[in-house]
Design a protein around this motif. Structure first.
Motif, PDB file in Angstrom:
ATOM      1  N   ILE A  90     -52.721  -1.752 -31.333  1.00 46.46           N
ATOM      2  CA  ILE A  90     -53.781  -2.115 -31.635  1.00 46.46           C
ATOM      3  C   ILE A  90     -55.684  -2.471 -30.975  1.00 46.46           C
TER       4      ILE A  90
ATOM      5  N   GLU B 134     -46.521   0.046 -39.330  1.00 46.40           N
ATOM      6  CA  GLU B 134     -45.777  -0.657 -39.407  1.00 46.40           C
ATOM      7  C   GLU B 134     -46.002  -1.486 -37.403  1.00 46.40           C
TER       8      GLU B 134
ATOM      9  N   ALA C 124     -53.009   1.762 -37.701  1.00 49.10           N
ATOM     10  CA  ALA C 124     -52.039   2.145 -37.221  1.00 49.10           C
ATOM     11  C   ALA C 124     -51.031   1.354 -38.353  1.00 49.10           C
TER      12      ALA C 124
ATOM     13  N   ILE D  58     -50.685   4.489 -49.584  1.00 43.85           N
ATOM     14  CA  ILE D  58     -50.211   5.804 -50.123  1.00 43.85           C
ATOM     15  C   ILE D  58     -49.414   6.421 -49.370  1.00 43.85           C
ATOM     16  N   ILE D  59     -49.139   5.336 -48.388  1.00 42.86           N
ATOM     17  CA  ILE D  59     -47.644   5.996 -47.433  1.00 42.86           C
ATOM     18  C   ILE D  59     -45.911   4.399 -47.985  1.00 42.86           C
ATOM     19  N   GLY D  60     -47.047   3.192 -49.007  1.00 43.01           N
ATOM     20  CA  GLY D  60     -45.664   2.887 -48.971  1.00 43.01           C
ATOM     21  C   GLY D  60     -45.766   1.981 -47.854  1.00 43.01           C
ATOM     22  N   VAL D  61     -46.691   1.455 -46.623  1.00 45.71           N
ATOM     23  CA  VAL D  61     -45.952   0.494 -45.645  1.00 45.71           C
ATOM     24  C   VAL D  61     -46.079  -0.819 -45.722  1.00 45.71           C
ATOM     25  N   GLU D  62     -45.161  -1.439 -44.994  1.00 46.54           N
ATOM     26  CA  GLU D  62     -45.931  -3.065 -45.073  1.00 46.54           C
ATOM     27  C   GLU D  62     -47.071  -3.384 -44.860  1.00 46.54           C
ATOM     28  N   HIS D  63     -47.421  -2.901 -43.432  1.00 50.12           N
ATOM     29  CA  HIS D  63     -47.832  -3.416 -42.429  1.00 50.12           C
ATOM     30  C   HIS D  63     -48.891  -1.895 -42.085  1.00 50.12           C
ATOM     31  N   ALA D  64     -50.215  -2.490 -41.861  1.00 53.82           N
ATOM     32  CA  ALA D  64     -51.250  -1.454 -41.735  1.00 53.82           C
ATOM     33  C   ALA D  64     -52.429  -2.495 -40.801  1.00 53.82           C
ATOM     34  N   GLY D  65     -53.086  -1.616 -39.842  1.00 55.72           N
ATOM     35  CA  GLY D  65     -53.633  -1.731 -39.480  1.00 55.72           C
ATOM     36  C   GLY D  65     -54.894  -1.744 -38.526  1.00 55.72           C
TER      37      GLY D  65
ATOM     38  N   ILE E  37     -42.917   7.091 -39.189  1.00 54.08           N
ATOM     39  CA  ILE E  37     -43.720   5.998 -39.280  1.00 54.08           C
ATOM     40  C   ILE E  37     -43.837   5.216 -39.051  1.00 54.08           C
ATOM     41  N   LYS E  38     -42.633   4.027 -38.615  1.00 49.16           N
ATOM     42  CA  LYS E  38     -42.780   3.471 -38.253  1.00 49.16           C
ATOM     43  C   LYS E  38     -43.245   2.721 -37.098  1.00 49.16           C
TER      44      LYS E  38
ATOM     45  N   THR F 284     -48.222  -1.169 -35.230  1.00 51.13           N
ATOM     46  CA  THR F 284     -49.445  -2.607 -34.922  1.00 51.13           C
ATOM     47  C   THR F 284     -50.186  -3.017 -34.102  1.00 51.13           C
TER      48      THR F 284
ATOM     49  N   THR G 119     -57.901   0.563 -44.778  1.00 55.62           N
ATOM     50  CA  THR G 119     -56.775   0.542 -44.212  1.00 55.62           C
ATOM     51  C   THR G 119     -56.042   0.610 -45.115  1.00 55.62           C
TER      52      THR G 119
ATOM     53  N   TRP H 295     -55.906   1.757 -48.817  1.00 59.99           N
ATOM     54  CA  TRP H 295     -55.494   2.168 -49.417  1.00 59.99           C
ATOM     55  C   TRP H 295     -54.189   3.494 -48.425  1.00 59.99           C
ATOM     56  N   VAL H 296     -54.856   3.504 -47.096  1.00 60.29           N
ATOM     57  CA  VAL H 296     -53.435   4.273 -46.549  1.00 60.29           C
ATOM     58  C   VAL H 296     -51.938   3.044 -46.812  1.00 60.29           C
TER      59      VAL H 296
END
Lengths: 82, 251
Positions: free
Chosen positions: B16, B10, B8, A64-71, A39-40, B13, A58, A60-61
């Motif tokens: 990107i 964690e 992406a 759902i996955i319970g991550v701190e950062h997404a982009g 995941i990381k 990212t 983004t 929502w994703v």
């Protein structure tokens, strides 16, 4: 007109400068990363639905996955650039 | 708009920026505002391949100066009356809606974009591992119930996938941690080089296991990197791997 190749049509060859081996004690082949590194160091090829913005999808994703950062890579909105 | 949106997570990212600069492919429907022959449509489509000038639309978030973008290909897949199904491969930052509008002006009758779907963002394409939000929800809950990592691997690519279209340089274990600390890559650290790299190209640095270490700028071309025995070959721009993943074998 001179044709300009799309980046995905360019073929490259792998050239060897010098041989070496990698120590299995460090790191992982990307497709063999254990949890939570899957995941990381992961990226999702998402099919964006038509209604919500890229930003909302983004978020929502992320939830759902319970991550701190997404982009996301390249906004898909009617009014913005490709 | 629908279609390929790479998301992406964690640490990933950090890749990107490479995707934002990558080319895109779209399939869409344009409508002309008058009758145009198939021959004329194909002629004008041909004219819009290669380098084009484009002024960003009014609502764009960037400066509205005319800029140059590359259209790799533009094909009319089907023509039915005033509806044209098209496929376009273009450089990052191309406004497809504007492109269609400009084609309409050259056709004389005007045209607008009716529908658009992105089928490629850099190396990500719609027929390879693309998932819906429903798939994400389902597969993630399957992972939580079963602890089967295969469920995660079914919808999460390693971040390296995002770098597939960049030229690659492979380095030995002993060079990895220095790069992670921001050092530039010197010739002795290199084991393999992909062909066709030119000075100032953006390249991706990989371990021999195929893990992404960093993005950098080439200071030499492929041939030179292959020959020379010392000196900085790649200027490290963006570190992707956490420090300490590989041992510290440098001082």
């Amino acid at each position: 007109m001179r044709e300009i190749k799309a980046p995905w049509s360019i073929k490259r060859e792998l050239l060897t400068k010098s041989e070496d081996e990698t120590d299995p004690k460090y790191g992982h082949r990307p497709e063999e990363r254990p949890y939570p590194d899957i995941i990381k160091f992961g990226i999702i090829n998402l099919d964006k639905p038509p209604g919500p913005s890229s930003h909302e999808v983004t978020a929502w994703v992320k939830r759902i996955i319970g991550v701190e950062h997404a982009g996301h890579g390249g906004t898909l909105e009617p009014t913005t650039a490709a | 708009m629908t279609g390929v949106l790479p998301v992406a997570l964690e640490e990933a990212t950090k890749v990107i920026q490479a995707l934002l600069r990558a080319g895109k492919e779209y399939i869409g429907v344009m409508k002309t505002h008058g009758d145009v022959s198939e021959k004329r449509i194909k002629e004008v489509f041909n004219e819009f391949q290669g380098k084009i000038y484009q002024r960003p639309p009014l609502r764009a978030s960037v400066k509205r100066a005319i800029r140059v973008r590359t259209i790799y290909y533009l094909d009319a897949l089907e023509i039915e009356g005033r509806n044209i199904l098209f496929r376009v491969g273009c450089e990052a930052g191309t406004y497809v809606r504007k492109l269609i509008y400009d084609i309409g002006r050259v056709l004389g009758c005007g045209a607008h974009m009716h529908e658009l779907r992105r089928v490629r963002a850099g190396p990500f394409i719609e027929d390879e591992g693309m998932v819906t939000l429903h798939d994400v929800l389902y597969l993630y809950s399957r992972w939580q119930e079963t602890g089967d990592m295969g469920m995660l691997r079914r919808f999460i690519f390693p971040m390296e996938k995002a770098l597939d279209l960049l030229p690659k340089i492979f380095i030995r274990d002993s060079a990895v941690d220095a790069i992670c600390h921001g050092a530039h890559l010197t010739a002795p650290g290199i084991t393999h080089i992909e062909s066709g790299i030119k000075t100032r190209d953006t390249v991706a640095i990989f371990t021999l296991k195929g893990e992404a270490v960093a993005l950098g700028t080439a200071l030499a071309d492929s041939e030179e990197m292959l020959k020379v025995m010392h000196g900085i070959m790649i200027k490290t721009e963006r570190v992707l791997m956490p420090r300490g993943t590989y041992p510290k074998l440098w001082r």
